[in-house]
Write a protein that holds these residues in place. Structure first.
Motif, PDB file in Angstrom:
ATOM      1  N   ARG A 123       0.833  -1.208   0.000  1.00 23.20           N
ATOM      2  CA  ARG A 123       0.000   0.000   0.000  1.00 23.20           C
ATOM      3  C   ARG A 123       0.865   1.255   0.000  1.00 23.20           C
ATOM      4  NH1 ARG A 123      -5.782  -0.144  -0.259  1.00 23.20           N
ATOM      5  NH2 ARG A 123      -6.297  -2.316   0.031  1.00 23.20           N
ATOM      6  N   VAL A 124       1.916   1.247   0.820  1.00 27.83           N
ATOM      7  CA  VAL A 124       2.812   2.407   0.867  1.00 27.83           C
ATOM      8  C   VAL A 124       3.443   2.631  -0.505  1.00 27.83           C
ATOM      9  CG1 VAL A 124       4.972   3.308   1.848  1.00 27.83           C
ATOM     10  CG2 VAL A 124       3.289   2.209   3.344  1.00 27.83           C
ATOM     11  N   ARG A 125       3.918   1.567  -1.115  1.00 23.92           N
ATOM     12  CA  ARG A 125       4.550   1.688  -2.436  1.00 23.92           C
ATOM     13  C   ARG A 125       3.568   2.165  -3.504  1.00 23.92           C
ATOM     14  NH1 ARG A 125       9.606   0.059  -2.242  1.00 23.92           N
ATOM     15  NH2 ARG A 125      10.223  -1.637  -0.875  1.00 23.92           N
ATOM     16  N   ARG A 126       2.340   1.644  -3.483  1.00 24.33           N
ATOM     17  CA  ARG A 126       1.355   2.079  -4.477  1.00 24.33           C
ATOM     18  C   ARG A 126       1.064   3.570  -4.358  1.00 24.33           C
ATOM     19  NH1 ARG A 126      -0.587  -3.113  -3.916  1.00 24.33           N
ATOM     20  NH2 ARG A 126      -2.026  -2.653  -2.232  1.00 24.33           N
ATOM     21  N   ILE A 127       0.977   4.061  -3.142  1.00 20.45           N
ATOM     22  CA  ILE A 127       0.726   5.486  -2.942  1.00 20.45           C
ATOM     23  C   ILE A 127       1.918   6.303  -3.421  1.00 20.45           C
ATOM     24  CG2 ILE A 127       0.501   7.245  -1.137  1.00 20.45           C
ATOM     25  CD1 ILE A 127      -1.443   5.197   0.232  1.00 20.45           C
ATOM     26  N   ALA A 128       3.128   5.855  -3.106  1.00 16.67           N
ATOM     27  CA  ALA A 128       4.328   6.578  -3.543  1.00 16.67           C
ATOM     28  C   ALA A 128       4.421   6.609  -5.066  1.00 16.67           C
ATOM     29  CB  ALA A 128       5.581   5.950  -2.939  1.00 16.67           C
ATOM     30  N   VAL A 129       4.194   5.482  -5.705  1.00 14.89           N
ATOM     31  CA  VAL A 129       4.268   5.400  -7.168  1.00 14.89           C
ATOM     32  C   VAL A 129       3.127   6.185  -7.801  1.00 14.89           C
ATOM     33  CG1 VAL A 129       4.035   3.826  -9.134  1.00 14.89           C
ATOM     34  CG2 VAL A 129       5.547   3.253  -7.239  1.00 14.89           C
ATOM     35  N   GLY A 130       1.936   6.058  -7.239  1.00 13.73           N
ATOM     36  CA  GLY A 130       0.786   6.776  -7.775  1.00 13.73           C
ATOM     37  C   GLY A 130       1.006   8.269  -7.793  1.00 13.73           C
ATOM     38  N   ASN A 131       1.617   8.795  -6.747  1.00 12.03           N
ATOM     39  CA  ASN A 131       1.886  10.227  -6.692  1.00 12.03           C
ATOM     40  C   ASN A 131       2.924  10.634  -7.725  1.00 12.03           C
ATOM     41  OD1 ASN A 131       0.017  10.739  -4.710  1.00 12.03           O
ATOM     42  ND2 ASN A 131       1.463  10.433  -3.058  1.00 12.03           N
ATOM     43  N   ARG A 132       3.886   9.767  -8.006  1.00 11.24           N
ATOM     44  CA  ARG A 132       4.878  10.090  -9.040  1.00 11.24           C
ATOM     45  C   ARG A 132       4.229  10.109 -10.404  1.00 11.24           C
ATOM     46  NH1 ARG A 132       8.652   6.629  -5.995  1.00 11.24           N
ATOM     47  NH2 ARG A 132       8.193   4.967  -7.456  1.00 11.24           N
ATOM     48  N   ILE A 133       3.293   9.199 -10.633  1.00 15.41           N
ATOM     49  CA  ILE A 133       2.589   9.165 -11.919  1.00 15.41           C
ATOM     50  C   ILE A 133       1.754  10.428 -12.084  1.00 15.41           C
ATOM     51  CG2 ILE A 133       0.781   7.985 -13.230  1.00 15.41           C
ATOM     52  CD1 ILE A 133       1.919   5.347 -12.032  1.00 15.41           C
ATOM     53  N   VAL A 134       1.035  10.808 -11.043  1.00 16.50           N
ATOM     54  CA  VAL A 134       0.218  12.024 -11.105  1.00 16.50           C
ATOM     55  C   VAL A 134       1.103  13.238 -11.356  1.00 16.50           C
ATOM     56  CG1 VAL A 134      -1.245  13.570  -9.732  1.00 16.50           C
ATOM     57  CG2 VAL A 134      -1.676  11.112  -9.720  1.00 16.50           C
ATOM     58  N   ALA A 135       2.233  13.323 -10.665  1.00 14.97           N
ATOM     59  CA  ALA A 135       3.148  14.447 -10.868  1.00 14.97           C
ATOM     60  C   ALA A 135       3.671  14.482 -12.303  1.00 14.97           C
ATOM     61  CB  ALA A 135       4.311  14.368  -9.877  1.00 14.97           C
ATOM     62  N   TRP A 136       4.001  13.323 -12.835  1.00 16.60           N
ATOM     63  CA  TRP A 136       4.489  13.256 -14.210  1.00 16.60           C
ATOM     64  C   TRP A 136       3.404  13.693 -15.181  1.00 16.60           C
ATOM     65  CZ3 TRP A 136       3.030  10.406 -18.523  1.00 16.60           C
ATOM     66  CH2 TRP A 136       3.905  10.471 -19.613  1.00 16.60           C
ATOM     67  N   LEU A 137       2.182  13.205 -14.978  1.00 13.99           N
ATOM     68  CA  LEU A 137       1.075  13.598 -15.851  1.00 13.99           C
ATOM     69  C   LEU A 137       0.820  15.104 -15.786  1.00 13.99           C
ATOM     70  CD1 LEU A 137      -1.421  10.665 -15.232  1.00 13.99           C
ATOM     71  CD2 LEU A 137      -0.216  11.184 -17.367  1.00 13.99           C
ATOM     72  N   ARG A 138       0.872  15.668 -14.583  1.00  9.65           N
ATOM     73  CA  ARG A 138       0.696  17.118 -14.454  1.00  9.65           C
ATOM     74  C   ARG A 138       1.772  17.872 -15.222  1.00  9.65           C
ATOM     75  NH1 ARG A 138      -0.555  17.017  -8.317  1.00  9.65           N
ATOM     76  NH2 ARG A 138      -2.777  16.772  -8.389  1.00  9.65           N
ATOM     77  N   SER A 139       3.012  17.386 -15.106  1.00 12.98           N
ATOM     78  CA  SER A 139       4.107  18.076 -15.797  1.00 12.98           C
ATOM     79  C   SER A 139       3.946  18.022 -17.316  1.00 12.98           C
ATOM     80  CB  SER A 139       5.460  17.487 -15.381  1.00 12.98           C
ATOM     81  OG  SER A 139       5.653  16.214 -15.976  1.00 12.98           O
ATOM     82  N   ARG A 140       3.298  16.983 -17.817  1.00 15.00           N
ATOM     83  CA  ARG A 140       3.113  16.807 -19.253  1.00 15.00           C
ATOM     84  C   ARG A 140       1.893  17.544 -19.796  1.00 15.00           C
ATOM     85  NH1 ARG A 140       7.792  15.341 -21.315  1.00 15.00           N
ATOM     86  NH2 ARG A 140       8.580  13.475 -20.359  1.00 15.00           N
ATOM     87  N   PHE A 141       0.813  17.581 -19.012  1.00 18.07           N
ATOM     88  CA  PHE A 141      -0.457  18.050 -19.568  1.00 18.07           C
ATOM     89  C   PHE A 141      -0.996  19.331 -18.962  1.00 18.07           C
ATOM     90  CE2 PHE A 141      -0.308  13.421 -20.252  1.00 18.07           C
ATOM     91  CZ  PHE A 141      -0.291  13.438 -21.647  1.00 18.07           C
ATOM     92  N   VAL A 142      -0.530  19.707 -17.791  1.00 16.56           N
ATOM     93  CA  VAL A 142      -1.014  20.926 -17.145  1.00 16.56           C
ATOM     94  C   VAL A 142       0.096  21.956 -17.212  1.00 16.56           C
ATOM     95  CG1 VAL A 142      -1.870  21.928 -15.014  1.00 16.56           C
ATOM     96  CG2 VAL A 142      -2.492  19.586 -15.613  1.00 16.56           C
ATOM     97  N   ARG A 143      -0.190  23.011 -17.917  1.00 12.17           N
ATOM     98  CA  ARG A 143       0.850  24.064 -18.075  1.00 12.17           C
ATOM     99  C   ARG A 143       0.289  25.396 -17.691  1.00 12.17           C
ATOM    100  NH1 ARG A 143       5.475  21.851 -20.894  1.00 12.17           N
ATOM    101  NH2 ARG A 143       4.830  19.862 -21.609  1.00 12.17           N
TER     102      ARG A 143
END
Length: 143
Positions: A123-143
């Motif tokens: 669970r800890v790892r999924r939350i950590a990875v999930g947040n990295r994915i969200v951050a990456w998506l924001r960096s790509r699509f939200v400007r």
């Protein structure tokens, strides 16, 4: 600048082996917590009961002896980094988790009264990875 050995530095300064821990990022703190849980994957840990139903002040002080939060607090490195207790509120602040993220890790409604440490680590790892994915998506699509 003069080069000195570690022994020479010890004679003039207090050197802590935990000094680098003070610079740990959120991701590194979460990774450390997951690693600690995985050291004894079959360890039976206590869940916190109904965290989503508690008043915020009560929730912040909630704890259970032998919980995943206790595993984190038992670690000298995380304590040296600033973890002050094994309460819900302290873990939420220290690991920079939302209520729903921490609830996913420690609440009894997901695991029952007890859980294996390996389950909590996942669970800890999924939350950590999930947040990295969200951050990456924001960096790509939200400007």
């Amino acid at each position: 600048m003069k080069h000195q050995t570690l022994d020479e530095l010890h004679s003039v300064a207090g050197i802590s082996p935990f000094a680098p821990a003070l610079l740990m990022t959120r991701a590194q703190r979460l990774e450390r917590w997951a690693e600690l849980l995985e050291q004894n994957p079959l360890r039976c840990l206590a869940a916190l009961v109904g965290t989503e139903h508690l008043y915020p002040g009560v929730r912040a002080e909630a704890r259970a002896a032998g919980s995943p939060l206790t595993v984190a607090f038992e670690d000298p490195l995380l304590r040296a980094s600033g973890l002050q207790s094994d309460t819900y509120g302290e873990a939420k602040s220290f690991f920079q988790l939302s209520d729903w993220e921490l609830h996913e890790i420690v609440c009894s409604c997901h695991a029952g009264a007890t859980m294996q440490a390996s389950w909590a680590a996942g669970r800890v790892r999924r939350i950590a990875v999930g947040n990295r994915i969200v951050a990456w998506l924001r960096s790509r699509f939200v400007r």
